[in-house]
Design a protein around this motif. Structure first.
Motif, PDB file in Angstrom:
ATOM      1  N   ILE A   2       0.847  -1.191   0.000  1.00 49.22           N
ATOM      2  CA  ILE A   2       0.000   0.000   0.000  1.00 49.22           C
ATOM      3  C   ILE A   2       0.883   1.243   0.000  1.00 49.22           C
ATOM      4  CG2 ILE A   2      -1.701   1.317   1.304  1.00 49.22           C
ATOM      5  CD1 ILE A   2      -2.965  -1.130   0.211  1.00 49.22           C
ATOM      6  N   GLU A   3       0.617   2.156  -0.906  1.00 51.21           N
ATOM      7  CA  GLU A   3       1.450   3.353  -1.012  1.00 51.21           C
ATOM      8  C   GLU A   3       0.986   4.412  -0.017  1.00 51.21           C
ATOM      9  OE1 GLU A   3       3.356   6.306  -4.404  1.00 51.21           O
ATOM     10  OE2 GLU A   3       1.620   5.057  -4.899  1.00 51.21           O
ATOM     11  N   ILE A   4       1.918   4.907   0.763  1.00 52.01           N
ATOM     12  CA  ILE A   4       1.634   5.941   1.753  1.00 52.01           C
ATOM     13  C   ILE A   4       1.614   7.315   1.092  1.00 52.01           C
ATOM     14  CG2 ILE A   4       2.419   7.030   3.899  1.00 52.01           C
ATOM     15  CD1 ILE A   4       1.493   4.163   4.259  1.00 52.01           C
ATOM     16  N   GLY A   5       0.617   8.126   1.470  1.00 49.39           N
ATOM     17  CA  GLY A   5       0.635   9.528   1.069  1.00 49.39           C
ATOM     18  C   GLY A   5      -0.040   9.861  -0.234  1.00 49.39           C
ATOM     19  N   GLU A  39     -21.398   5.481   3.721  1.00 48.84           N
ATOM     20  CA  GLU A  39     -22.670   4.769   3.834  1.00 48.84           C
ATOM     21  C   GLU A  39     -22.916   3.969   2.553  1.00 48.84           C
ATOM     22  OE1 GLU A  39     -27.418   5.757   4.623  1.00 48.84           O
ATOM     23  OE2 GLU A  39     -25.908   7.342   4.764  1.00 48.84           O
ATOM     24  N   GLY A  40     -23.259   2.728   2.713  1.00 42.41           N
ATOM     25  CA  GLY A  40     -23.571   1.892   1.560  1.00 42.41           C
ATOM     26  C   GLY A  40     -22.399   1.105   1.031  1.00 42.41           C
ATOM     27  N   LEU A  41     -21.170   1.329   1.568  1.00 45.40           N
ATOM     28  CA  LEU A  41     -20.021   0.561   1.089  1.00 45.40           C
ATOM     29  C   LEU A  41     -20.144  -0.890   1.552  1.00 45.40           C
ATOM     30  CD1 LEU A  41     -17.249   0.497  -0.339  1.00 45.40           C
ATOM     31  CD2 LEU A  41     -16.205   0.999   1.895  1.00 45.40           C
ATOM     32  N   GLN A  42     -20.123  -1.800   0.604  1.00 52.47           N
ATOM     33  CA  GLN A  42     -20.266  -3.222   0.895  1.00 52.47           C
ATOM     34  C   GLN A  42     -19.001  -3.962   0.468  1.00 52.47           C
ATOM     35  OE1 GLN A  42     -23.015  -4.514   2.417  1.00 52.47           O
ATOM     36  NE2 GLN A  42     -23.957  -2.470   2.493  1.00 52.47           N
ATOM     37  N   GLU A  43     -18.832  -5.164   1.008  1.00 54.72           N
ATOM     38  CA  GLU A  43     -17.724  -6.004   0.575  1.00 54.72           C
ATOM     39  C   GLU A  43     -17.808  -6.225  -0.933  1.00 54.72           C
ATOM     40  OE1 GLU A  43     -17.697  -9.565   2.862  1.00 54.72           O
ATOM     41  OE2 GLU A  43     -17.468  -8.527   4.784  1.00 54.72           O
ATOM     42  N   GLY A  44     -16.687  -6.026  -1.597  1.00 56.09           N
ATOM     43  CA  GLY A  44     -16.646  -6.140  -3.053  1.00 56.09           C
ATOM     44  C   GLY A  44     -16.703  -4.799  -3.749  1.00 56.09           C
ATOM     45  N   GLY A  45     -17.127  -3.747  -3.023  1.00 56.61           N
ATOM     46  CA  GLY A  45     -17.176  -2.415  -3.605  1.00 56.61           C
ATOM     47  C   GLY A  45     -15.820  -1.730  -3.567  1.00 56.61           C
ATOM     48  N   GLU A  46     -15.709  -0.618  -4.280  1.00 55.53           N
ATOM     49  CA  GLU A  46     -14.462   0.147  -4.314  1.00 55.53           C
ATOM     50  C   GLU A  46     -14.673   1.507  -3.675  1.00 55.53           C
ATOM     51  OE1 GLU A  46     -12.444   0.585  -8.004  1.00 55.53           O
ATOM     52  OE2 GLU A  46     -11.695  -1.481  -7.990  1.00 55.53           O
ATOM     53  N   VAL A  47     -13.601   2.051  -3.109  1.00 57.46           N
ATOM     54  CA  VAL A  47     -13.668   3.367  -2.482  1.00 57.46           C
ATOM     55  C   VAL A  47     -12.320   4.067  -2.678  1.00 57.46           C
ATOM     56  CG1 VAL A  47     -12.954   2.432  -0.226  1.00 57.46           C
ATOM     57  CG2 VAL A  47     -14.156   4.616  -0.337  1.00 57.46           C
ATOM     58  N   GLU A  48     -12.385   5.369  -2.929  1.00 55.67           N
ATOM     59  CA  GLU A  48     -11.138   6.146  -3.040  1.00 55.67           C
ATOM     60  C   GLU A  48     -10.743   6.632  -1.655  1.00 55.67           C
ATOM     61  OE1 GLU A  48      -9.309   9.565  -5.913  1.00 55.67           O
ATOM     62  OE2 GLU A  48     -11.113  10.121  -4.805  1.00 55.67           O
ATOM     63  N   VAL A  49      -9.518   6.341  -1.273  1.00 57.41           N
ATOM     64  CA  VAL A  49      -9.043   6.715   0.053  1.00 57.41           C
ATOM     65  C   VAL A  49      -7.653   7.342  -0.044  1.00 57.41           C
ATOM     66  CG1 VAL A  49     -10.367   4.946   1.272  1.00 57.41           C
ATOM     67  CG2 VAL A  49      -8.054   4.410   0.434  1.00 57.41           C
ATOM     68  N   PHE A  50      -7.284   8.018   1.030  1.00 58.49           N
ATOM     69  CA  PHE A  50      -5.921   8.516   1.210  1.00 58.49           C
ATOM     70  C   PHE A  50      -5.306   7.689   2.320  1.00 58.49           C
ATOM     71  CE2 PHE A  50      -2.727  11.290   3.143  1.00 58.49           C
ATOM     72  CZ  PHE A  50      -2.046  11.752   2.030  1.00 58.49           C
ATOM     73  N   VAL A  51      -4.061   7.248   2.123  1.00 60.11           N
ATOM     74  CA  VAL A  51      -3.413   6.375   3.095  1.00 60.11           C
ATOM     75  C   VAL A  51      -2.244   7.096   3.754  1.00 60.11           C
ATOM     76  CG1 VAL A  51      -2.242   4.172   3.461  1.00 60.11           C
ATOM     77  CG2 VAL A  51      -4.083   4.342   1.769  1.00 60.11           C
ATOM     78  N   TYR A  52      -2.214   7.048   5.073  1.00 60.05           N
ATOM     79  CA  TYR A  52      -1.097   7.604   5.839  1.00 60.05           C
ATOM     80  C   TYR A  52      -0.844   6.669   7.013  1.00 60.05           C
ATOM     81  CZ  TYR A  52      -4.795   9.405   8.950  1.00 60.05           C
ATOM     82  OH  TYR A  52      -5.865   9.526   9.803  1.00 60.05           O
ATOM     83  N   THR A  53       0.030   7.050   7.943  1.00 55.69           N
ATOM     84  CA  THR A  53       0.298   6.200   9.093  1.00 55.69           C
ATOM     85  C   THR A  53      -0.279   6.829  10.350  1.00 55.69           C
ATOM     86  OG1 THR A  53       2.475   7.229   9.344  1.00 55.69           O
ATOM     87  CG2 THR A  53       2.378   5.152   8.140  1.00 55.69           C
ATOM     88  N   ASP A  54      -0.790   5.962  11.256  1.00 59.53           N
ATOM     89  CA  ASP A  54      -1.370   6.478  12.492  1.00 59.53           C
ATOM     90  C   ASP A  54      -0.273   6.751  13.525  1.00 59.53           C
ATOM     91  OD1 ASP A  54      -0.624   4.005  13.532  1.00 59.53           O
ATOM     92  OD2 ASP A  54      -2.658   3.211  13.601  1.00 59.53           O
ATOM     93  N   SER A  55      -0.658   7.051  14.755  1.00 64.23           N
ATOM     94  CA  SER A  55       0.307   7.416  15.797  1.00 64.23           C
ATOM     95  C   SER A  55       1.246   6.269  16.151  1.00 64.23           C
ATOM     96  CB  SER A  55      -0.425   7.882  17.054  1.00 64.23           C
ATOM     97  OG  SER A  55      -1.316   6.884  17.517  1.00 64.23           O
ATOM     98  N   ASP A  57       2.376   4.260  13.739  1.00 62.27           N
ATOM     99  CA  ASP A  57       3.044   4.002  12.456  1.00 62.27           C
ATOM    100  C   ASP A  57       2.452   2.844  11.666  1.00 62.27           C
ATOM    101  OD1 ASP A  57       4.738   6.131  12.861  1.00 62.27           O
ATOM    102  OD2 ASP A  57       6.338   4.916  13.731  1.00 62.27           O
ATOM    103  N   TRP A  58       1.162   2.533  11.920  1.00 62.53           N
ATOM    104  CA  TRP A  58       0.456   1.558  11.090  1.00 62.53           C
ATOM    105  C   TRP A  58      -0.246   2.297   9.947  1.00 62.53           C
ATOM    106  CZ3 TRP A  58       0.893  -3.582  11.358  1.00 62.53           C
ATOM    107  CH2 TRP A  58       1.391  -4.144  12.533  1.00 62.53           C
ATOM    108  N   PRO A  59      -0.205   1.739   8.735  1.00 60.14           N
ATOM    109  CA  PRO A  59      -0.947   2.373   7.636  1.00 60.14           C
ATOM    110  C   PRO A  59      -2.434   2.425   7.962  1.00 60.14           C
ATOM    111  CG  PRO A  59       0.602   0.753   6.788  1.00 60.14           C
ATOM    112  CD  PRO A  59       0.570   0.563   8.277  1.00 60.14           C
ATOM    113  N   ILE A  60      -3.051   3.525   7.644  1.00 61.44           N
ATOM    114  CA  ILE A  60      -4.478   3.713   7.899  1.00 61.44           C
ATOM    115  C   ILE A  60      -5.076   4.450   6.710  1.00 61.44           C
ATOM    116  CG2 ILE A  60      -4.379   5.949   9.063  1.00 61.44           C
ATOM    117  CD1 ILE A  60      -6.308   3.004  10.455  1.00 61.44           C
TER     118      ILE A  60
END
Length: 277
Positions: A2-5, A39-55, A57-60
């Motif tokens: 997973i690409e950070i940032g 709301e409405g996101l189900q398994e198998g669906g796609e979503v656009e997200v931004f990925v960073y690290t939490d406090s 240092d785990w990707p979130i």
């Protein structure tokens, strides 16, 4: 991996008590916490997200829209100063750290500063810096003289305004070529005036030569049309600073522009200034 940032479209594969687990095409996973699950996101669906690290240092993942992604420049507000450095608002629940070691000048809370955002290779954390020369190169230039470019104002020196050119190179707009107020962190279009043998770039806010007369002639016409009597108290003997203040152009450019307008019989030269015909 997973690409950070960055923003990325990921597939929802499994709902958990803590949120939705997302996968990329390689099968790498990241958690989208419940508070960000649309709301409405189900398994198998796609979503656009931004990925960073939490406090820890785990990707979130988040559906929040940050002001800036990795390897980009932005003008951000310092929210607070800690023992580690300056924490800047980047539009996420987690702020962006600019360590003291990455500050060209010490930052103050409540002020905006231009920064470059990158991923620290050792920690995978998003980090900010305004030691810009580390991220800009004059080797293998991708621009040439006369080319229109995207500028990001980095700051100022005794010679003029320093700018990132297309996010890749550093250039300088000399004071003599600045005809309006510029601010650190401002984005604008510019032109490469000169490519020096050592790779340094001289920049200008206007195209060189005759090509710059036309847009400035239009600016003068617009100024004339905005007045009650189509008159402007400027002429070829006017103080250069007065021309700069009213039209944001040099006296040389102004004289070329009014020469072209006069030749086209769009203006007349009268006592004390110029007037629309």
């Amino acid at each position: 991996m997973i690409e950070i940032g960055t923003f990325q479209n990921l597939k929802a594969v499994r709902a958990t008590p803590h949120g939705m687990v997302l996968h990329n095409e390689e099968g790498d996973d990241v958690l989208l916490p419940n508070k960000y699950v649309p709301e409405g996101l189900q398994e198998g669906g796609e979503v656009e997200v931004f990925v960073y690290t939490d406090s820890e240092d785990w990707p979130i993942a988040t559906t929040q829209r940050p002001f800036v992604q990795r390897d980009q420049y932005a003008n951000l507000l310092v929210k607070e100063i800690s023992a580690l450095g300056a924490w800047m608002d980047m539009g996420l629940d987690k702020d962006l750290l600019v360590p003291f070691s990455e500050q060209d000048l010490r930052m103050d809370a409540g002020k905006y500063y231009p920064v470059y955002v990158y991923v620290d290779e050792e920690t995978d954390r998003l980090v900010g810096s305004n030691r810009f020369r580390r991220f800009l190169s004059q080797d293998n230039l991708t621009v040439e003289e006369g080319q229109e470019v995207d500028l990001f104002i980095l700051g100022f020196s005794d010679l003029g305004a320093k700018a990132a050119v297309n996010g890749l190179h550093e250039g300088l707009i000399f004071k003599s070529d600045i005809f309006r107020t510029l601010q650190p962190g401002e984005r604008l279009k510019g032109f490469v005036k000169t490519v020096r043998p050592d790779g340094k770039l001289d920049l200008t806010l206007q195209p060189e030569g005759y090509a710059k007369v036309e847009p400035n002639a239009e600016k003068i016409l617009a100024k004339l049309r905005s007045t009650a009597n189509g008159f402007l108290a400027l002429h070829d003997k006017s103080d250069p600073e007065l021309i700069r203040e009213q039209l944001e152009m040099s006296k040389k450019t102004f004289k070329k522009a009014i020469g072209g307008l006069y030749k086209e019989q769009l203006i007349e030269l009268v006592d004390g200034g110029i007037r629309l015909k």
